[in-house]
Scaffold this motif. Structure first.
Motif, PDB file in Angstrom:
ATOM      1  N   ARG A   1      -4.188   6.753 -80.965  1.00 40.23           N
ATOM      2  CA  ARG A   1      -5.581   6.787 -81.393  1.00 40.23           C
ATOM      3  C   ARG A   1      -6.558   6.653 -80.235  1.00 40.23           C
ATOM      4  N   GLY A   2      -6.228   5.817 -79.245  1.00 40.10           N
ATOM      5  CA  GLY A   2      -7.199   5.515 -78.205  1.00 40.10           C
ATOM      6  C   GLY A   2      -6.663   5.666 -76.791  1.00 40.10           C
ATOM      7  N   ARG A   3      -7.550   5.950 -75.864  1.00 40.41           N
ATOM      8  CA  ARG A   3      -7.148   6.065 -74.453  1.00 40.41           C
ATOM      9  C   ARG A   3      -6.894   4.696 -73.844  1.00 40.41           C
ATOM     10  N   ARG A   4      -7.617   3.685 -74.337  1.00 38.35           N
ATOM     11  CA  ARG A   4      -7.440   2.316 -73.873  1.00 38.35           C
ATOM     12  C   ARG A   4      -7.053   1.450 -75.065  1.00 38.35           C
ATOM     13  N   VAL A   5      -6.018   0.617 -74.884  1.00 35.81           N
ATOM     14  CA  VAL A   5      -5.495  -0.211 -75.964  1.00 35.81           C
ATOM     15  C   VAL A   5      -5.298  -1.629 -75.444  1.00 35.81           C
ATOM     16  N   PHE A   6      -5.701  -2.622 -76.248  1.00 36.89           N
ATOM     17  CA  PHE A   6      -5.597  -4.025 -75.832  1.00 36.89           C
ATOM     18  C   PHE A   6      -4.806  -4.841 -76.851  1.00 36.89           C
ATOM     19  N   TYR A   7      -3.942  -5.685 -76.322  1.00 34.12           N
ATOM     20  CA  TYR A   7      -3.269  -6.706 -77.123  1.00 34.12           C
ATOM     21  C   TYR A   7      -3.642  -8.056 -76.529  1.00 34.12           C
ATOM     22  N   ALA A   8      -4.177  -8.959 -77.353  1.00 35.45           N
ATOM     23  CA  ALA A   8      -4.621 -10.275 -76.884  1.00 35.45           C
ATOM     24  C   ALA A   8      -3.749 -11.360 -77.495  1.00 35.45           C
ATOM     25  N   HIS A   9      -3.191 -12.219 -76.650  1.00 36.79           N
ATOM     26  CA  HIS A   9      -2.267 -13.264 -77.095  1.00 36.79           C
ATOM     27  C   HIS A   9      -2.859 -14.628 -76.750  1.00 36.79           C
ATOM     28  N   GLY A  10      -3.388 -15.319 -77.758  1.00 39.03           N
ATOM     29  CA  GLY A  10      -3.992 -16.620 -77.544  1.00 39.03           C
ATOM     30  C   GLY A  10      -3.004 -17.753 -77.693  1.00 39.03           C
TER      31      GLY A  10
ATOM     32  N   ASP B   1       6.430   4.367 -71.773  1.00 47.66           N
ATOM     33  CA  ASP B   1       6.787   5.770 -71.525  1.00 47.66           C
ATOM     34  C   ASP B   1       5.780   6.726 -72.155  1.00 47.66           C
ATOM     35  N   PHE B   2       4.964   6.202 -73.069  1.00 52.30           N
ATOM     36  CA  PHE B   2       4.046   7.063 -73.814  1.00 52.30           C
ATOM     37  C   PHE B   2       2.594   6.833 -73.413  1.00 52.30           C
ATOM     38  N   VAL B   3       2.358   6.139 -72.303  1.00 52.51           N
ATOM     39  CA  VAL B   3       0.982   5.777 -71.962  1.00 52.51           C
ATOM     40  C   VAL B   3       0.383   6.668 -70.880  1.00 52.51           C
ATOM     41  N   ARG B   4       1.015   7.768 -70.567  1.00 55.20           N
ATOM     42  CA  ARG B   4       0.438   8.656 -69.554  1.00 55.20           C
ATOM     43  C   ARG B   4      -0.962   9.082 -69.982  1.00 55.20           C
ATOM     44  N   GLY B   5      -1.915   8.849 -69.101  1.00 59.67           N
ATOM     45  CA  GLY B   5      -3.289   9.167 -69.416  1.00 59.67           C
ATOM     46  C   GLY B   5      -3.971   8.114 -70.271  1.00 59.67           C
ATOM     47  N   ARG B   6      -3.270   7.016 -70.543  1.00 58.11           N
ATOM     48  CA  ARG B   6      -3.821   5.936 -71.348  1.00 58.11           C
ATOM     49  C   ARG B   6      -3.628   4.608 -70.624  1.00 58.11           C
ATOM     50  N   GLU B   7      -4.376   3.608 -71.054  1.00 57.46           N
ATOM     51  CA  GLU B   7      -4.268   2.268 -70.475  1.00 57.46           C
ATOM     52  C   GLU B   7      -3.815   1.295 -71.549  1.00 57.46           C
ATOM     53  N   LEU B   8      -2.699   0.619 -71.278  1.00 61.59           N
ATOM     54  CA  LEU B   8      -2.176  -0.386 -72.193  1.00 61.59           C
ATOM     55  C   LEU B   8      -2.267  -1.739 -71.505  1.00 61.59           C
TER      56      LEU B   8
ATOM     57  N   ALA C   1       8.742 -10.892 -64.902  1.00 58.96           N
ATOM     58  CA  ALA C   1      10.147 -10.480 -64.851  1.00 58.96           C
ATOM     59  C   ALA C   1      10.479  -9.483 -65.944  1.00 58.96           C
ATOM     60  N   VAL C   2       9.758  -9.566 -67.054  1.00 60.46           N
ATOM     61  CA  VAL C   2       9.992  -8.650 -68.169  1.00 60.46           C
ATOM     62  C   VAL C   2       9.353  -7.292 -67.890  1.00 60.46           C
ATOM     63  N   ILE C   3       8.167  -7.320 -67.331  1.00 59.95           N
ATOM     64  CA  ILE C   3       7.375  -6.098 -67.177  1.00 59.95           C
ATOM     65  C   ILE C   3       7.849  -5.249 -66.007  1.00 59.95           C
ATOM     66  N   GLY C   4       8.220  -5.898 -64.893  1.00 59.90           N
ATOM     67  CA  GLY C   4       8.654  -5.133 -63.718  1.00 59.90           C
ATOM     68  C   GLY C   4       7.578  -4.164 -63.279  1.00 59.90           C
ATOM     69  N   ASP C   5       7.960  -2.884 -63.128  1.00 56.54           N
ATOM     70  CA  ASP C   5       6.990  -1.870 -62.690  1.00 56.54           C
ATOM     71  C   ASP C   5       6.484  -1.026 -63.856  1.00 56.54           C
ATOM     72  N   ALA C   6       6.654  -1.523 -65.085  1.00 54.66           N
ATOM     73  CA  ALA C   6       6.164  -0.791 -66.256  1.00 54.66           C
ATOM     74  C   ALA C   6       4.644  -0.731 -66.238  1.00 54.66           C
ATOM     75  N   ALA C   7       4.100   0.281 -66.893  1.00 54.92           N
ATOM     76  CA  ALA C   7       2.652   0.509 -66.893  1.00 54.92           C
ATOM     77  C   ALA C   7       1.964  -0.343 -67.946  1.00 54.92           C
ATOM     78  N   LEU C   8       2.144  -1.649 -67.833  1.00 56.39           N
ATOM     79  CA  LEU C   8       1.498  -2.608 -68.720  1.00 56.39           C
ATOM     80  C   LEU C   8       0.713  -3.588 -67.863  1.00 56.39           C
ATOM     81  N   ALA C   9      -0.593  -3.551 -67.983  1.00 60.37           N
ATOM     82  CA  ALA C   9      -1.450  -4.449 -67.207  1.00 60.37           C
ATOM     83  C   ALA C   9      -1.579  -5.776 -67.945  1.00 60.37           C
ATOM     84  N   VAL C  10      -1.332  -6.880 -67.239  1.00 61.39           N
ATOM     85  CA  VAL C  10      -1.421  -8.209 -67.839  1.00 61.39           C
ATOM     86  C   VAL C  10      -2.544  -8.984 -67.165  1.00 61.39           C
ATOM     87  N   HIS C  11      -3.448  -9.524 -67.998  1.00 63.85           N
ATOM     88  CA  HIS C  11      -4.531 -10.366 -67.517  1.00 63.85           C
ATOM     89  C   HIS C  11      -4.319 -11.760 -68.087  1.00 63.85           C
ATOM     90  N   ALA C  12      -4.175 -12.759 -67.235  1.00 55.84           N
ATOM     91  CA  ALA C  12      -3.952 -14.136 -67.671  1.00 55.84           C
ATOM     92  C   ALA C  12      -5.196 -14.963 -67.400  1.00 55.84           C
TER      93      ALA C  12
END
Length: 295
Positions: A27-36, A58-65, A83-94
């Motif tokens: 649905r969207g080019r940018r997608v956010f998951y927030a974990h409180g 693998d499905f985020v080409r052209g998108r931001e997760l 350690a879980v994410i490695g070089d996967a295209a998942l940006a984590v903000h803490a």
């Protein structure tokens, strides 16, 4: 029992994320998951969520997760996720400093407005979150929240801003259990949540209770849940409104009970056959425009 309860909540989160993430990325080019409250369980639920999101990279080409992790001490959780994410295209903000203090500000700073956004807030180990903290997640488009609250917490204040809001009690006995609430701006997403709710593996000792059931009946977790509480709630609802279409009653079941719309259809067939309710027209298929009433 606490470990079993945590396992049930974690599996539900994983199942819902597995359905939500692909749809959100489509649905969207940018997608956010927030974990409180991410550090409340040492980061275990955040790690489980990250594993699901990594599978989607693998499905985020052209998108931001992106994954936003907020808690009193969020940095150790980020280190665990690395350690879980490695070089996967998942940006984590803490963000450290407490979920109530930081979540709304962090969402705004990350640009998580008017984009697909899902929040998971398990506050069962401490004080309930501020209503404004949960409401901050409505900035997404579409927006969803999975909210876990301590036993006895009033749910009504948390409905603000959520067109669709449903809840279930996670029970282990007669005493009040933790409350799991789900808010969304999408009817389709609510249906998906209900499917995940009943697809969770059954764990010994943990059952559901419908907060709207006056008899507080415990329901085993099953793909075909016991219909008793839904029968009582449908009859009580008809007692209040007089009559309603099958479509209206399916919607009532979806939004005001722990059950799915399909469960309402099955129960209505049983009630009609038993003569517990009337139908107009009196014969034919039990379609959405059939009016159901009390005898």
């Amino acid at each position: 029992m606490e470990n079993v309860m945590a396992t049930v909540k974690r599996e539900l989160l994983v199942r819902h994320l597995e359905a939500w993430a692909p749809a959100a990325l489509h649905r969207g080019r940018r997608v956010f998951y927030a974990h409180g409250f991410a550090d409340a369980d040492g980061g275990e639920s955040a790690e489980a969520a990250a594993r699901v999101l990594v599978e989607q990279t693998d499905f985020v080409r052209g998108r931001e997760l992106s994954m936003l992790v907020v808690g009193e001490q969020a940095e150790p959780v980020r280190e665990r996720l690395a350690a879980v994410i490695g070089d996967a295209a998942l940006a984590v903000h803490a963000v450290s400093g407490g979920t109530d203090a930081r979540l709304a500000v962090a969402l705004k700073a990350a640009g998580a407005q008017r984009v697909p956004l899902l929040g998971f807030l398990d506050a069962s180990a401490g004080e309930p979150p501020a209503v404004t903290t949960v409401a901050a997640l409505t900035a997404g488009k579409p927006a969803e929240v999975l909210l876990v609250l301590p036993p006895g917490t009033a749910l009504e204040p948390y409905r603000a801003g959520w067109p669709l809001f449903s809840s279930v009690e996670l029970a282990t006995g007669d005493e009040p259990g933790e409350l799991l609430a789900y808010g969304t701006t999408s009817g389709k997403s609510l249906e998906g949540f209900k499917e995940a709710l009943w697809a969770v593996d059954e764990f010994a000792g943990v059952r559901y209770r419908d907060p709207g059931d006056p008899d507080r009946h415990l329901i085993d977790i099953s793909l075909t849940p016991h219909p008793g509480p839904l029968k009582r709630e449908l009859l009580a609802h008809l007692g209040r409104v007089g009559s309603a279409t099958v479509t209206d009653l399916r919607t009532f079941a979806l939004t005001d009970t722990v059950y799915r719309a399909a469960d309402a259809t099955r129960v209505l067939h049983t009630l009609v056959d038993a003569g517990a309710v009337t139908r107009q027209p009196p014969a034919g298929r039990l379609g959405g425009d059939v009016v159901i009433g009390l005898p």
